[in-house]
Structure formats: structure tokens, C-alpha cells
Design a protein around this motif. Structure first.
Motif, mmCIF file in Angstrom:
data_model
loop_
_atom_site.group_PDB
_atom_site.id
_atom_site.type_symbol
_atom_site.label_atom_id
_atom_site.label_comp_id
_atom_site.label_asym_id
_atom_site.label_seq_id
_atom_site.Cartn_x
_atom_site.Cartn_y
_atom_site.Cartn_z
ATOM 1 N N UNK A 185 23.679 19.913 15.219
ATOM 2 C CA UNK A 185 24.302 19.753 16.539
ATOM 3 C C UNK A 185 25.186 18.504 16.570
ATOM 4 N N UNK A 186 25.576 18.104 17.761
ATOM 5 C CA UNK A 186 26.478 16.948 17.953
ATOM 6 C C UNK A 186 25.914 15.683 17.329
ATOM 7 N N UNK A 187 24.585 15.571 17.281
ATOM 8 C CA UNK A 187 23.948 14.367 16.767
ATOM 9 C C UNK A 187 23.408 14.576 15.360
ATOM 10 N N UNK A 188 24.032 15.506 14.650
ATOM 11 C CA UNK A 188 23.713 15.921 13.278
ATOM 12 C C UNK A 188 22.210 16.079 13.055
ATOM 13 N N UNK A 189 21.552 16.664 14.070
ATOM 14 C CA UNK A 189 20.182 17.133 13.937
ATOM 15 C C UNK A 189 20.243 18.621 13.589
ATOM 16 N N UNK A 190 19.484 19.038 12.578
ATOM 17 C CA UNK A 190 19.444 20.452 12.249
ATOM 18 C C UNK A 190 19.002 21.267 13.450
ATOM 19 N N UNK A 192 17.211 24.789 14.746
ATOM 20 C CA UNK A 192 16.020 25.419 14.178
ATOM 21 C C UNK A 192 16.365 26.384 13.058
ATOM 22 N N UNK A 193 15.735 26.188 11.912
ATOM 23 C CA UNK A 193 15.913 27.095 10.788
ATOM 24 C C UNK A 193 14.628 27.805 10.403
ATOM 25 N N UNK A 194 13.554 27.552 11.159
ATOM 26 C CA UNK A 194 12.280 28.209 10.872
ATOM 27 C C UNK A 194 12.267 29.615 11.436
ATOM 28 N N UNK A 195 12.665 29.762 12.683
ATOM 29 C CA UNK A 195 12.610 31.051 13.365
ATOM 30 C C UNK A 195 13.980 31.700 13.526
ATOM 31 N N UNK A 196 15.019 31.032 13.041
ATOM 32 C CA UNK A 196 16.380 31.556 13.151
ATOM 33 C C UNK A 196 17.100 31.381 11.819
ATOM 34 N N UNK A 197 18.009 32.280 11.513
ATOM 35 C CA UNK A 197 18.767 32.204 10.263
ATOM 36 C C UNK A 197 19.989 31.317 10.476
ATOM 37 N N UNK A 244 0.861 -1.186 0.000
ATOM 38 C CA UNK A 244 0.000 0.000 0.000
ATOM 39 C C UNK A 244 0.903 1.243 0.000
ATOM 40 N N UNK A 245 1.671 1.433 -1.055
ATOM 41 C CA UNK A 245 2.706 2.481 -1.020
ATOM 42 C C UNK A 245 2.135 3.888 -1.122
ATOM 43 N N UNK A 246 2.878 4.816 -0.579
ATOM 44 C CA UNK A 246 2.605 6.250 -0.746
ATOM 45 C C UNK A 246 3.877 6.996 -0.373
ATOM 46 N N UNK A 247 3.924 8.248 -0.788
ATOM 47 C CA UNK A 247 5.075 9.076 -0.452
ATOM 48 C C UNK A 247 4.738 9.887 0.792
ATOM 49 N N UNK A 248 5.403 9.539 1.892
ATOM 50 C CA UNK A 248 5.188 10.230 3.154
ATOM 51 C C UNK A 248 5.998 11.525 3.183
ATOM 52 N N UNK A 249 5.419 12.572 3.736
ATOM 53 C CA UNK A 249 6.130 13.832 3.919
ATOM 54 C C UNK A 249 6.473 14.075 5.381
ATOM 55 N N UNK A 250 5.773 13.423 6.303
ATOM 56 C CA UNK A 250 5.940 13.746 7.723
ATOM 57 C C UNK A 250 7.216 13.172 8.321
ATOM 58 N N UNK A 251 7.965 12.350 7.572
ATOM 59 C CA UNK A 251 9.178 11.776 8.138
ATOM 60 C C UNK A 251 10.315 12.784 8.223
ATOM 61 N N UNK A 252 10.126 13.957 7.649
ATOM 62 C CA UNK A 252 11.006 15.090 7.928
ATOM 63 C C UNK A 252 10.129 16.312 8.110
ATOM 64 N N UNK A 253 10.318 17.000 9.217
ATOM 65 C CA UNK A 253 9.553 18.206 9.481
ATOM 66 C C UNK A 253 10.377 19.088 10.406
ATOM 67 N N UNK A 254 10.363 20.396 10.182
ATOM 68 C CA UNK A 254 11.179 21.294 11.016
ATOM 69 C C UNK A 254 10.873 21.123 12.498
ATOM 70 N N UNK A 255 11.931 21.130 13.292
ATOM 71 C CA UNK A 255 11.869 21.130 14.748
ATOM 72 C C UNK A 255 11.425 19.801 15.356
#
Length: 413
Positions: free
Chosen positions: A302-307, A309-314, A71-82
Motif C-alpha cells: 500500500x501507500x506505506x509499503x506495507x504488504x 494480505x497475501x494469506x487469504x488473497x492472491x 543474549x542473541x537469538x534469531x527472532x521470527x516474529x518481527x515479520x508475520x503476515x497481516x
């Protein structure tokens, strides 16, 4: 109020209970590993570690337990800011994930928008199990822009193990779960229009039941335990460690990354990383020649290569957002204080220890490593070329407000 259930018996079968307990044991191994790594003694890194540990458990469910390849589909929620931002994703990509069976045939249909590029990367998900360990296999990328496409941007692609005329993505019949990883790149966030994409299974055989039977569930639990250990030990923390080693363990300098073929990066991309650590009054001026690539950017994790925040900060800038100097070069300022530079990058809670990545995708010719100069924060603006435009606090606030509106709109908010 009586909180005791009507039937207090444990109805989980012994076999599933054993697999569940083995999974929890794996999580404990991962917890001990994360909190005993280098730099875990830093307060901000410990806080990052807790969020990272929780997120990796969620990823093991989304990538291993949940996929329904019939039952394939393209998920978008597997990456989301913050929230979903592990593995050093790009702030400029509209990521999507589809899970398929390498033995079956699928039809991908869609209509390309005016994005910078659209590609699909094939990733074997279950890898090879050797000595009860997870091994991630190499990936392959397909640039949709190079495929046959109608004048309006419509396209159709067949993904299958056997060759197919026209647009074709090769699947591996030995992999019963594979991932189709979509990158759609946006430069001007305010004008971003996601492409339409959908996927369907092409088969005369009926789809399997949605609910996993007990043997399938046990197998997935066992693999989830392997997967989360691999992601934490051999992928995420190893990625940071490799970058620092490439810099000869010296902070605040870029190094070319020789990323393994199974690391998940696009094999047609060039990545330059810098592990940095800023003093309270320190700023880094980062200078780079104008890239020739179809897409390029600077972003921070960061240390765990998690972005961060780029939504509210440059904390990131791409080739459209960054301002070019009169000599053709680009100069960025990484500092905790906003000194008014157009290309200021905010490290937020990664100032004490973070990673910056310079990405180049589909480049004509890779540019040299960025040059890094350390200066005092109060001297950073005067160290920039004469004529550099000053961004006032009011102007910055307006820029950030527009930035957050633009990026959240991409995710439907």
C-alpha cells in the motif's frame, strides 16, 4: 470499586520522564507528517496510515529498546503476515532477525533446508547521530549458499570484528548494536521447511544484566525517537515517493529503482517498482520476459509499503507459482475483479493507490522492465494469449484455501 491506586505518586525519575516526553513529541511529529503527506486525503490511505503509525511505534521498541546483544537469538516474529509486514517484505521469505554487538564475537550454527537461497545481511542499527538525527549506514550481504557447508547442509559461521578462518561475517566494532537480517526464500510454500539456525556469543566475559539501567534506558528512548522519525520520513514514505518520481509521477508503469545503499534492500538484488491506480473497470496486463534469477516474484503493497494480505488473497506470485505462456513470457493481470486468469493479482484495498514490486535476486542477467497495458476488466481475458487456461470461481476458491494453509504453516500455525 475504587480505581485510585494505593500510592498515586509518579515514581518515574525526572530524567526518564523527560526522555519519555521527548519520545512522545517525536511520535506526534511523525503523526503530523504521515497525515499531511500526499494522498492522505483518500479514505483507504487514512485507514492505512493509522495502522502504520501504530506499527512503527512497535518497531521502534522491537529494534531499539528490546535487543539484548549479550543474549542473541534469531527472532521470527518481527515479520508475520497481516501484522508485521512493513518495509515491503517478500511474501516468500522466512525472515529472521538477530541483534549483536559489533565489538564481540558470535557463532552461528545451522542446517540449510531445501530453500531457494539463504543469506544473511549485516545492518548497522544505530547508525551515526548527526545533529540529533538518525542516519542509517550501508548494508552488506553474505550468501550462506556460497559458504563452506557439510554434505547434509550443516554450517558454522563466525561473526566478529576481526577476520576469522572459514565462514566469516564482518562486524563493525564501532557499532554496539547491529542486526543480522536473514532471508530464507521459499518457492513452493506447501513444501517449505525452514532451516535450523541458532546464534551464541563467544566470550569469557560475563553477560551484562538483562535490565537496562537508567542511563541506558534514556539513551535508548532518545534513539527510539530518532529511529521512528527516520523510518517514517526517510525510509518508508520516501521509498514510495522515490518510486513515483522514477515513473515521472505517471501511474501504471514500471521504473528501475536505484535504491540507496542504506535502504535495507539486498545490494545483489534488482527491484522494479510500479505505483499504480486502478479505475473501477480497469485491468492492467503486465508482461515480462522469463527471468534468469535464482528467485523472482511480483507482490503488492500500500501507500506505506506495507504488504497487503497475501494469506487469504492472491496478491503475490513467485517464479514457481506463476504460469508461463507458450511464448516463454509471463503475463499477469492486476484487477479488482477476478477475471479467471491464472496469474491474476488481487490489489484489495490498494486498488486506488498501491505499489507493485518485481524482485529479482541473484540473477544471471536482469530482464527488461515489465510492459504494462491498460484494458477494460471485461476485455482482459481475451487480451491474453490464445490457450490461456481459465480458472473458475470454484477452482480459485480451492487455490486460495490451499494458499492460506501453506503460508500459515510456514509460521507454525
Amino acid at each position: 470499586m475504587n480505581d485510585q491506586p494505593v500510592n498515586a505518586a509518579d515514581h518515574m525519575s525526572p530524567a526518564v520522564r523527560d526522555a519519555w516526553r521527548a519520545y512522545l513529541d517525536a511520535i506526534e511529529v511523525v503523526r503530523e507528517f504521515i497525515y499531511s503527506r500526499e494522498y492522505a486525503e483518500l479514505p483507504t490511505v487514512r485507514q492505512q496510515a493509522t495502522q502504520f503509525l501504530m506499527q512503527m511505534q512497535a518497531v521502534s521498541y522491537q529494534w531499539i529498546i528490546a535487543p539484548q546483544v549479550d543474549y542473541p537469538r534469531f527472532y521470527r516474529y518481527l515479520h508475520e503476515p497481516m501484522s508485521w509486514n512493513w518495509g515491503f517484505p517478500s511474501p516468500d521469505y522466512g525472515y529472521r532477525w538477530g541483534f549483536v554487538d559489533g565489538r564481540q564475537t558470535y557463532r552461528i550454527s545451522g542446517k540449510r533446508s531445501d530453500c531457494v537461497f539463504l543469506d544473511i545481511q549485516v545492518q548497522p542499527l544505530f547508525g551515526i547521530v548527526e545533529d540529533a538525527e538518525f542516519v542509517k549506514l550501508p548494508t552488506k550481504s553474505y550468501l550462506v549458499d556460497d559458504m563452506q557447508m557439510d554434505a547434509d547442509g550443516s554450517f558454522e559461521i563466525i561473526a566478529s570484528p576481526e577476520p576469522h578462518p572459514g565462514n566469516w561475517i564482518q562486524l563493525d566494532p564501532n557499532q554496539h548494536v547491529m542486526m543480522l537480517f536473514v532471508r530464507e526464500t521459499f518457492y513452493d510454500w506447501g513444501k517449505a521447511r525452514p532451516s535450523s539456525m541458532w546464534i551464541e556469543r563467544v566470550s569469557d566475559t560475563p553477560a551484562r544484566p538483562m535490565l537496562n539501567d537508567e542511563p541506558a534506558l534514556i539513551a535508548k528512548l532518545e534513539h527510539a525517537a530518532r529511529f521512528v522519525k527516520f523510518i517514517v520520513r526517510a525510509w518508508v514514505t520516501a521509498g514510495f515517493d522515490r518510486s513515483l518520481a522514477a515513473q515521472d509521477r505517471q501511474f501504471n508503469r514500471f521504473a528501475m529503482q536505484h535504491i540507496p545503499a542504506n535502504a535495507g534492500g539486498n545490494p545483489l538484488a534488482v527491484y522494479h517498482n510500479m505505483i499504480f491506480s486502478l479505475k473501477d473497470d480497469e485491468a492492467l496486463i503486465i508482461e515480462v520476459n522469463a527471468p534468469t534469477s535464482r528467485y523472482w516474484s511480483f507482490s503488492i503493497a500500500n501507500r506505506y509499503i506495507q504488504l497487503i494480505d497475501y494469506v487469504y488473497h492472491q496478491s503475490s506470485l513467485n517464479g514457481h507459482q506463476a504460469r508461463q505462456d507458450a511464448d516463454g513470457k509471463y503475463r499477469f493481470v492486476l484487477s479488482k475483479d477476478d477475471i479467471g486468469a491464472p496469474n491474476w493479482l488481487d490489489p484489495l484495498d490498494a486498488a486506488e493507490l498501491g505499489m507493485m514490486q518485481f524482485r529479482q535476486f541473484y540473477q544471471e542477467q536482469a530482464v527488461d522492465l515489465p510492459k504494462v497495458t491498460s484494458v477494460r476488466s471485461q476485455d482482459a481475458f481475451t487480451a491474453l494469449p490464445a490457450g490461456t487456461i481459465f480458472i473458475s470461481p470454484v477452482e480459485r476458491q480451492a487455490q486460495l484455501a490451499q494458499r492460506s494453509r501453506d503460508v500459515l504453516a510456514i509460521y507454525g500455525y
